[in-house]
Design a protein around this motif. Structure first.
Motif, PDB file in Angstrom:
ATOM      1  N   UNK A 115       0.822  -1.211   0.000  1.00  0.00           N
ATOM      2  CA  UNK A 115       0.000   0.000   0.000  1.00  0.00           C
ATOM      3  C   UNK A 115       0.860   1.265   0.000  1.00  0.00           C
ATOM      4  N   UNK A 116       0.270   2.343  -0.503  1.00  0.00           N
ATOM      5  CA  UNK A 116       0.916   3.654  -0.422  1.00  0.00           C
ATOM      6  C   UNK A 116       0.741   4.190   0.997  1.00  0.00           C
ATOM      7  N   UNK A 117       1.788   4.834   1.491  1.00  0.00           N
ATOM      8  CA  UNK A 117       1.707   5.497   2.787  1.00  0.00           C
ATOM      9  C   UNK A 117       1.356   6.953   2.500  1.00  0.00           C
ATOM     10  N   UNK A 118       0.202   7.391   2.993  1.00  0.00           N
ATOM     11  CA  UNK A 118      -0.296   8.736   2.704  1.00  0.00           C
ATOM     12  C   UNK A 118      -0.433   9.509   4.009  1.00  0.00           C
ATOM     13  N   UNK A 119       0.293  10.634   4.091  1.00  0.00           N
ATOM     14  CA  UNK A 119       0.110  11.540   5.229  1.00  0.00           C
ATOM     15  C   UNK A 119      -1.146  12.347   4.942  1.00  0.00           C
ATOM     16  N   UNK A 120      -2.000  12.443   5.952  1.00  0.00           N
ATOM     17  CA  UNK A 120      -3.237  13.206   5.840  1.00  0.00           C
ATOM     18  C   UNK A 120      -3.165  14.375   6.810  1.00  0.00           C
ATOM     19  N   UNK A 121      -3.287  15.572   6.263  1.00  0.00           N
ATOM     20  CA  UNK A 121      -3.387  16.783   7.070  1.00  0.00           C
ATOM     21  C   UNK A 121      -4.820  17.269   6.891  1.00  0.00           C
ATOM     22  N   UNK A 122      -5.571  17.327   7.983  1.00  0.00           N
ATOM     23  CA  UNK A 122      -7.003  17.625   7.894  1.00  0.00           C
ATOM     24  C   UNK A 122      -7.336  18.780   8.828  1.00  0.00           C
TER      25      UNK A 122
END
Length: 178
Positions: A115-122
């Protein structure tokens, strides 16, 4: 990279954003309740979404709900919240404070095994009297099967862009939420 005040939803909302962002609606159909922008040189995306206010009255459970909902929509194999904070509104307008979250999701892509590692800034802006949650999400691929991943320096730049976007966001016309 230069920034500009970008009108959102026909100018009802404005925020400071990188000047070179690509408006995804120029490339594909985007729902009326969303504004989507793409970085031209990576797979970073920005989504601004008008949603019905969720039940948790407390801010932290509410932003965690939106993060978990995004993880579900992404079919994430895991989703980890790293930090939640509140940024008071210092702009002097009627916009609510921003509740921010930083997290990581492992998102499968194109049926690949890794899987892709995705940083989420929300960021969550709760507009209680309109029964609306305005959610801003920066999706930052940290490792990817394609060439869109963002290195450490790029991640720092995106974090700076996120902070500028969130602290400058202004709701100019609350009639948008009718």
């Amino acid at each position: 990279m230069s920034s500009t005040t970008r009108p959102l939803f026909g100018g009802a909302i404005t925020a400071l954003a990188p000047a070179n962002l690509v408006d995804a609606s120029d490339l594909r159909q985007v729902p009326d309740t969303q504004e989507v922008f793409l970085y031209p040189d990576s797979s970073v995306s920005i989504v601004v979404e008008i949603l019905q206010r969720v039940d948790p009255a407390d801010d932290e459970p509410a932003i965690r709900y939106h993060f978990d909902s995004l993880a579900h929509d992404n079919s994430a194999q895991s989703a980890t919240v790293e930090a939640v904070a509140v940024i008071p509104n210092a702009r002097g307008d009627n916009a609510p404070p921003a509740i921010t979250l930083a997290g990581v999701q492992l998102v499968p892509k194109f049926n690949l095994t890794t899987p892709d590692q995705v940083r989420v800034l929300m960021a969550l802006f709760r507009v209680a009297d309109k029964n609306v949650d305005l959610v801003v999400t920066f999706n930052v691929p940290m490792n990817s099967q394609d060439d869109g991943a963002v290195g450490e320096e790029g991640q720092n730049d995106v974090r700076i862009h996120f902070e500028a976007f969130v602290t400058s966001l202004r709701i100019v016309d609350f009639a948008l939420f009718v």
